[in-house]
Design a protein around this motif. Structure first.
Motif, PDB file in Angstrom:
ATOM      1  N   LEU A   1       0.821  -1.215   0.000  1.00 34.42           N
ATOM      2  CA  LEU A   1       0.000   0.000   0.000  1.00 34.42           C
ATOM      3  C   LEU A   1       0.851   1.260   0.000  1.00 34.42           C
ATOM      4  N   LEU A   2       1.951   1.260   0.727  1.00 30.24           N
ATOM      5  CA  LEU A   2       2.849   2.417   0.677  1.00 30.24           C
ATOM      6  C   LEU A   2       3.417   2.603  -0.733  1.00 30.24           C
ATOM      7  N   ALA A   3       3.733   1.487  -1.388  1.00 28.81           N
ATOM      8  CA  ALA A   3       4.214   1.584  -2.764  1.00 28.81           C
ATOM      9  C   ALA A   3       3.137   2.131  -3.681  1.00 28.81           C
ATOM     10  N   GLY A   4       1.898   1.702  -3.452  1.00 31.42           N
ATOM     11  CA  GLY A   4       0.806   2.152  -4.299  1.00 31.42           C
ATOM     12  C   GLY A   4       0.507   3.628  -4.158  1.00 31.42           C
ATOM     13  N   VAL A   5       0.540   4.125  -2.929  1.00 30.81           N
ATOM     14  CA  VAL A   5       0.166   5.515  -2.690  1.00 30.81           C
ATOM     15  C   VAL A   5       1.340   6.471  -2.872  1.00 30.81           C
ATOM     16  N   PHE A   6       2.525   6.079  -2.379  1.00 31.24           N
ATOM     17  CA  PHE A   6       3.664   6.996  -2.363  1.00 31.24           C
ATOM     18  C   PHE A   6       4.759   6.640  -3.366  1.00 31.24           C
ATOM     19  N   GLY A   7       4.623   5.496  -4.040  1.00 32.52           N
ATOM     20  CA  GLY A   7       5.611   5.140  -5.044  1.00 32.52           C
ATOM     21  C   GLY A   7       6.932   4.711  -4.483  1.00 32.52           C
ATOM     22  N   ALA A   8       6.995   4.382  -3.195  1.00 34.49           N
ATOM     23  CA  ALA A   8       8.249   4.016  -2.548  1.00 34.49           C
ATOM     24  C   ALA A   8       8.180   2.585  -2.046  1.00 34.49           C
ATOM     25  N   ARG A   9       9.141   1.773  -2.446  1.00 32.97           N
ATOM     26  CA  ARG A   9       9.185   0.408  -1.937  1.00 32.97           C
ATOM     27  C   ARG A   9      10.033   0.377  -0.676  1.00 32.97           C
ATOM     28  N   VAL A  10       9.391   0.172   0.450  1.00 31.67           N
ATOM     29  CA  VAL A  10      10.064   0.040   1.736  1.00 31.67           C
ATOM     30  C   VAL A  10       9.812  -1.391   2.203  1.00 31.67           C
ATOM     31  N   GLN A  11      10.882  -2.166   2.297  1.00 30.84           N
ATOM     32  CA  GLN A  11      10.709  -3.595   2.544  1.00 30.84           C
ATOM     33  C   GLN A  11      10.032  -3.880   3.877  1.00 30.84           C
ATOM     34  N   GLN A  12      10.428  -3.169   4.929  1.00 33.32           N
ATOM     35  CA  GLN A  12       9.890  -3.471   6.255  1.00 33.32           C
ATOM     36  C   GLN A  12       9.516  -2.170   6.967  1.00 33.32           C
ATOM     37  N   PRO A  13       8.418  -1.560   6.539  1.00 30.16           N
ATOM     38  CA  PRO A  13       8.039  -0.249   7.078  1.00 30.16           C
ATOM     39  C   PRO A  13       7.477  -0.297   8.490  1.00 30.16           C
ATOM     40  N   ILE A  14       7.167  -1.492   9.005  1.00 28.87           N
ATOM     41  CA  ILE A  14       6.623  -1.594  10.360  1.00 28.87           C
ATOM     42  C   ILE A  14       7.449  -2.586  11.178  1.00 28.87           C
ATOM     43  N   GLY A  15       8.761  -2.588  10.931  1.00 28.26           N
ATOM     44  CA  GLY A  15       9.625  -3.580  11.561  1.00 28.26           C
ATOM     45  C   GLY A  15       9.857  -3.382  13.042  1.00 28.26           C
ATOM     46  N   GLY A  16       9.720  -2.153  13.553  1.00 26.64           N
ATOM     47  CA  GLY A  16       9.869  -1.924  14.981  1.00 26.64           C
ATOM     48  C   GLY A  16      11.183  -1.302  15.380  1.00 26.64           C
ATOM     49  N   GLU A  17      12.274  -1.626  14.697  1.00 26.70           N
ATOM     50  CA  GLU A  17      13.576  -1.035  14.995  1.00 26.70           C
ATOM     51  C   GLU A  17      13.789   0.160  14.056  1.00 26.70           C
ATOM     52  N   PHE A  18      13.769   1.356  14.622  1.00 28.06           N
ATOM     53  CA  PHE A  18      13.874   2.581  13.842  1.00 28.06           C
ATOM     54  C   PHE A  18      14.921   3.499  14.462  1.00 28.06           C
ATOM     55  N   ALA A  19      15.313   4.509  13.707  1.00 28.31           N
ATOM     56  CA  ALA A  19      16.058   5.637  14.260  1.00 28.31           C
ATOM     57  C   ALA A  19      15.537   6.899  13.592  1.00 28.31           C
ATOM     58  N   VAL A  20      15.498   7.978  14.366  1.00 28.21           N
ATOM     59  CA  VAL A  20      15.106   9.281  13.834  1.00 28.21           C
ATOM     60  C   VAL A  20      16.037  10.332  14.426  1.00 28.21           C
ATOM     61  N   ASN A  21      16.204  11.436  13.708  1.00 28.77           N
ATOM     62  CA  ASN A  21      17.011  12.520  14.234  1.00 28.77           C
ATOM     63  C   ASN A  21      16.120  13.590  14.853  1.00 28.77           C
ATOM     64  N   ARG A  22      16.757  14.610  15.426  1.00 31.84           N
ATOM     65  CA  ARG A  22      15.974  15.622  16.134  1.00 31.84           C
ATOM     66  C   ARG A  22      15.030  16.374  15.193  1.00 31.84           C
ATOM     67  N   ALA A  23      15.486  16.654  13.986  1.00 30.39           N
ATOM     68  CA  ALA A  23      14.614  17.350  13.040  1.00 30.39           C
ATOM     69  C   ALA A  23      13.348  16.551  12.769  1.00 30.39           C
ATOM     70  N   PHE A  24      13.488  15.234  12.693  1.00 26.92           N
ATOM     71  CA  PHE A  24      12.321  14.370  12.502  1.00 26.92           C
ATOM     72  C   PHE A  24      11.409  14.454  13.715  1.00 26.92           C
ATOM     73  N   LEU A  25      11.977  14.349  14.921  1.00 21.55           N
ATOM     74  CA  LEU A  25      11.174  14.420  16.143  1.00 21.55           C
ATOM     75  C   LEU A  25      10.360  15.702  16.201  1.00 21.55           C
ATOM     76  N   GLU A  26      10.997  16.806  15.872  1.00 22.09           N
ATOM     77  CA  GLU A  26      10.309  18.095  15.940  1.00 22.09           C
ATOM     78  C   GLU A  26       9.190  18.169  14.921  1.00 22.09           C
ATOM     79  N   ARG A  27       9.423  17.631  13.729  1.00 25.86           N
ATOM     80  CA  ARG A  27       8.376  17.655  12.717  1.00 25.86           C
ATOM     81  C   ARG A  27       7.243  16.688  13.070  1.00 25.86           C
ATOM     82  N   ALA A  28       7.589  15.507  13.555  1.00 24.92           N
ATOM     83  CA  ALA A  28       6.576  14.503  13.894  1.00 24.92           C
ATOM     84  C   ALA A  28       5.653  14.972  15.012  1.00 24.92           C
ATOM     85  N   ALA A  29       6.159  15.851  15.866  1.00 25.70           N
ATOM     86  CA  ALA A  29       5.338  16.363  16.964  1.00 25.70           C
ATOM     87  C   ALA A  29       4.152  17.177  16.461  1.00 25.70           C
TER      88      ALA A  29
END
Length: 408
Positions: A150-178
């Motif tokens: 579904l992510l590929a269908g809507v956004f055109g991006a193939r992400v193999q494991q988009p809900i894998g659980g192990e992630f990292a984000v930087n501070r800029a991401f944290l601030e935007r996600a808030a």
């Protein structure tokens, strides 16, 4: 990879009743922080929502070099997302430069994961690192048949494991996600796809990081309620996009996600799930056929419906079309029932195939979904999103609905 670091790095561990594994995950996190950021201020943060098995105590009894922090919330009306948001909020309070998330039930966590994930989000622009690991062929079903395609269908991006659980984000991401809208399901198992989907929606840098093999508790017993929550959060993200007219699926490395080890799911659990799905489809057959016209052509199978690799992309496109037509909840819940039949058909299809052949089949399914969805030219209206979320239906047909609302 970074060999030294400054500033604060937080490894967050969302947990509920994971006393048997949380200490090992915390020790791996601590060792990884010491190697990747020997000069930094390191924190291992446990976010717990209502554990009753001593998870918090086991964590606090574990000797770590990093600072240990615990954030607690009630177990009532909360879920994994509650813990992830608590980690993100506390990380901002700690002025963290980066956050790594590790699931508490993983038995294969390696210290090297910390540096690999954190290194991938280095830089001033918002970025998220997502895992790529080898999984048992009978696992990762929501990833392989729902979130990824579904992510590929809507956004055109193939992400193999988009809900894998192990992630990292930087501070800029944290601030935007808030600033992003948090639907009720994102406080549950929908949080992973909420992170990845919003990153893709905003065109952020999404980096896939190979982590080897993943061993954890099988999620199959949650095959009815977990994908409902994932789809709910994903649909909320999708409704905030203008449409699906995007370029072709972005080039990605050849998938190598299927492990050589394979443990079939418990037949008793499979039989129970199959019975629940059959009851749902019998009760909603006419409406399923209305919203999913492709389902009218499906052949019967011993488990219910035979949904082959060539059928599934069109059913997913039907779901996206129904979402665009304002049928959010019906599209979500009908798709869960069809998804279970797709999983059972998939297990039958891969009998006798090796890992590379299964990977190729899943890649083909994702690519065909992207094309099937884009051909529909669907547009979305965010006002069609429901304000609440009920997990009750897929918890059991006889359970009274439990409404979850976004916390104030």
């Amino acid at each position: 990879m970074w060999t030294s670091g400054t500033g604060t790095t937080v490894v967050g561990i969302p947990a509920r009743d994971e006393a048997s594994t949380v200490a090992a995950v915390a020790r791996a996190a601590d060792a990884g922080l010491s190697r990747a950021f020997p000069g930094g201020a390191n924190v291992v943060l446990l976010a717990d929502n209502g554990s009753t098995d001593g998870t918090v105590e086991r964590f606090l009894d574990t000797d770590l070099r990093a600072r240990q922090v615990v954030v607690r919330s009630s177990g009532i009306g909360t879920g994994k997302g509650t813990n992830v948001f608590a980690i993100a909020d506390r990380a901002l309070e700690l002025d963290a430069e980066r956050v790594v998330l590790l699931d508490a039930d993983v038995r294969s966590t390696e210290p090297e994961w910390i540096g690999r994930l954190a290194d991938a989000v280095d830089g001033p622009e918002p970025a998220i690192a997502v895992p790529v690991y080898r999984r048992d062929r009978y696992e990762a079903n929501t990833t392989n048949h729902l979130a990824g395609p579904l992510l590929a269908g809507v956004f055109g991006a193939r992400v193999q494991q988009p809900i894998g659980g192990e992630f990292a984000v930087n501070r800029a991401f944290l601030e935007r996600a808030a600033t992003w809208h948090r639907p009720a399901s994102s406080y549950l198992y929908g949080v992973d796809v909420w992170l990845t989907g919003n990153a893709l929606r905003e065109g952020m840098r999404v980096v896939e990081v190979p982590l080897g093999r993943k061993l954890h508790n099988s999620p199959f017993p949650k095959i009815l309620r977990l994908p409902q929550q994932v789809l709910d959060s994903l649909f909320h993200v999708v409704l905030r996009t203008s449409g699906t007219a995007v370029p072709d699926v972005r080039a990605a490395a050849v998938r190598e996600a299927v492990d050589g080890a394979a443990v079939p799911q418990d037949p008793a659990v499979v039989a129970s799930v199959t019975s629940s799905v059959a009851a749902y489809l019998a009760a909603h057959r006419a409406d399923v056929h209305r919203l999913f016209p492709t389902a009218r052509l499906l052949a019967p199978a011993p488990w219910g419906l035979r949904i082959a690799t060539d059928d599934w992309p069109h059913l997913l496109a039907d779901a996206v079309q129904a979402l665009g037509d304002g049928e959010f909840e019906a599209a979500r819940d009908h798709l869960v029932a069809l998804y279970v039949n797709r999983v059972l058909t998939f297990w039958d299809e891969i009998e006798g195939l090796d890992g590379s052949e299964i990977d190729a089949l899943l890649d083909r399914q994702t690519a065909r979904t992207a094309h099937a969805v884009r051909r529909r030219g669907v547009t979305f209206d965010p006002t069609c999103a429901p304000t609440g979320f009920s997990t009750a239906h897929w918890d059991g047909h006889d359970v009274d609905p439990v409404r979850h609302s976004v916390p104030a």
